[in-house]
Design an enzyme around this catalytic site. Structure first.
Site, PDB file in Angstrom:
ATOM      1  N   HIS A  41       1.491  11.696  -1.192  1.00 39.06           N
ATOM      2  CA  HIS A  41       0.577  11.113  -0.219  1.00 39.06           C
ATOM      3  C   HIS A  41      -0.444  12.176   0.168  1.00 39.06           C
ATOM      4  O   HIS A  41      -0.110  13.118   0.881  1.00 39.06           O
ATOM      5  CB  HIS A  41       1.336  10.640   1.013  1.00 39.06           C
ATOM      6  N   HIS A  44       0.865  -1.174   0.000  1.00 36.60           N
ATOM      7  CA  HIS A  44       0.000   0.000   0.000  1.00 36.60           C
ATOM      8  C   HIS A  44       0.908   1.232   0.000  1.00 36.60           C
ATOM      9  O   HIS A  44       1.827   1.327   0.800  1.00 36.60           O
ATOM     10  CB  HIS A  44      -0.873  -0.047   1.269  1.00 36.60           C
TER      11      HIS A  44
END
Ligand SMILES: *[C@@H]1O[C@H](CO)[C@@H](O)[C@H](O)[C@H]1NC(C)=O
Ligand SMILES: *[C@@H]1O[C@H](CO)[C@@H](O)[C@H](O)[C@H]1NC(C)=O
Ligand SMILES: *[C@@H]1O[C@H](CO)[C@@H](O)[C@H](O)[C@H]1NC(C)=O
Ligand SMILES: *[C@@H]1O[C@H](CO)[C@@H](O)[C@H](O)[C@H]1NC(C)=O
Ligand SMILES: *[C@@H]1O[C@H](CO)[C@@H](O)[C@H](O)[C@H]1NC(C)=O
Ligand SMILES: *[C@@H]1O[C@H](CO)[C@@H](O)[C@H](O)[C@H]1NC(C)=O
Ligand SMILES: *[C@@H]1O[C@H](CO)[C@@H](O)[C@H](O)[C@H]1NC(C)=O
Length: 356
Positions: free
Chosen positions: A99, A46
């Protein structure tokens, strides 16, 4: 005498060849070569490029301790990332791996990351790799395709045989023999015949809910695409199952970060909410193991052990070992706080911008 030796050698050559090719590993094991791509379990990272290591001052936004190439070396075969639009210093549009926001954690351009994966694939010709991109700012197929072309990784890209989920995918061996060892899924995009290898994720894949904060919250039920409302519907659709298996912690201002304090259980073979116990639960729901499992801090556990169990793999070959511990972080916590402070600043900016 010489001739006889030669003949003997020649007569055992086909045997040697057969036995050598039978021993050739695909994705680290000979037993996987003749299995369909969707009939095996691939370990996925992930947010693969978002690191919590000294290169990011141990940012609390980081999901992995080791970089993508180290992940591949250790047996990871699916890498996920978020793609965001970013302004180059000259004002041009660039596609970066960030992110949530490029102010929070910017891991560089998509093409640079793909280039590293391509380099690894050059050196590992018997491995099938999957890239899963979250298309956060709706990049077009042409914009994403340009990144695949400039990194040269498009030469390995597999093009699906069908514009809906097939019941059968090629075997690893046929993907390897055909030189189409890169599977690319994007969430989401409208397919383009100019870049047919960019597959819309939810056409071919379904996922369980990824928003979990407690080890008791995991579900095997389909969550995305939202059109699937039951496991039987998911199975009948032919889509492959991607099992999200990671925990978030909620910080101040509701900012979520990966839970690293419990990950030694989350990725372990046993324990409450462990990968080793969750895979069999979902296997019994779908009568087959998930095709992909997605984890944070993949080296903890280590997660690969439960994936090998799902695949019936023992004695995997060609992996490089990586420490199963968390790397040492500065004990003063100064560097780590920078990451949290940045998260708070971004949260404040977001709150001001959106008036919440
Ligand atoms: C894939 O699995 C199905 C059953 O789940 C089986 O019928 C099929 O033969 C398998 N194919 C390959 C190539 O692994
Ligand atoms: C990170 O750690 C590596 C290995 O210990 C070291 O070589 C490197 O200089 C460090 N980088 C930073 C930015 O601290
Ligand atoms: C942290 O990640 C960077 C980028 O991949 C890498 O160059 C560096 O070696 C890593 N540091 C350690 C200590 O592993
Ligand atoms: C990029 O630059 C444009 C024009 O200066 C600006 O409107 C936009 O907000 C910038 N985008 C990002 C992601 O910084
Ligand atoms: C391999 O490539 C050939 C020629 O492009 C194609 O017809 C065939 O379907 C491919 N096989 C697989 C398993 O992708
Ligand atoms: C991580 O999850 C565990 C189990 O629910 C919990 O006890 C722990 O407080 C969490 N860690 C953080 C940093 O939130
Ligand atoms: C996980 O880490 C905690 C804290 O270091 C420790 O108490 C626990 O025994 C570890 N559990 C496993 C399964 O390694």
């Amino acid at each position: 005498m010489f001739l006889r030796t030669l003949l003997q050698t020649a007569s055992i050559l086909p045997f040697l060849y057969t036995s050598a090719s039978a021993q050739t590993a695909c994705n680290n094991s000979p037993s996987l070569c003749n299995k369909a791509y969707n009939n095996i379990t691939h370990l996925g990272t992930h947010d693969s490029p978002f690191l919590r290591n000294n290169s990011t001052s141990f940012s609390t936004s980081g999901n992995q301790y080791y970089d993508s190439v180290t992940q591949l070396d250790a047996g990871v075969r699916l890498l996920s990332a978020q793609v965001h639009k970013s302004n180059g210093t000259d004002g041009s549009t660039q596609w970066h791996l960030c992110h949530t926001s490029c102010d929070l954690l910017d891991a560089g351009t998509l093409s640079s990351w793909l280039g590293k994966i391509k380099g690894w694939m050059d050196n590992n010709p018997n491995d099938v790799v999957t890239v899963l991109l979250v298309n956060s700012d709706n990049a077009s197929p042409a914009e994403l395709g340009a990144e695949f072309q400039s990194s040269d990784i498009d030469q390995y890209a597999y093009t699906p045989s069908s514009s809906s989920a097939p019941q059968t995918w090629p075997t690893l061996q046929s993907l390897i023999s055909n030189g189409t060892r890169l599977m690319t899924f994007v969430a989401s995009l409208t397919p383009s015949s100019d870049f047919p290898y960019l597959m819309d994720e939810f056409t071919y894949v379904f996922e369980n809910d990824f928003e979990n904060e407690e080890p008791t919250e995991y579900s095997c039920n389909p969550d995305r695409p939202t059109s699937l409302t039951s496991p039987s519907q998911a199975t009948e659709s032919g889509r492959m199952f991607l099992m999200n298996h990671f925990l978030y912690s909620t910080q101040i201002f509701g900012i979520q970060s990966p839970n690293d304090t419990y990950v030694n259980v989350t990725n372990a073979q046993t324990g409450l909410g462990s990968l080793g116990e969750q895979i069999p639960k979902c296997t019994s729901v779908y009568s087959k193991p998930p095709t992909f499992v997605l984890v944070d801090f993949f080296n903890r556990g280590p997660a690969i052990v439960s994936v090998d169990t799902a695949n019936g793999v023992t004695g995997a070959v060609g992996r490089k070992s990586v420490s199963t511990a968390a790397p040492d972080e500065p004990t003063s916590g100064v560097s780590r706080r920078q990451g949290s402070l940045l998260a708070v600043i971004v949260a404040v900016v977001v709150a001001v911008t959106f008036g919440v």
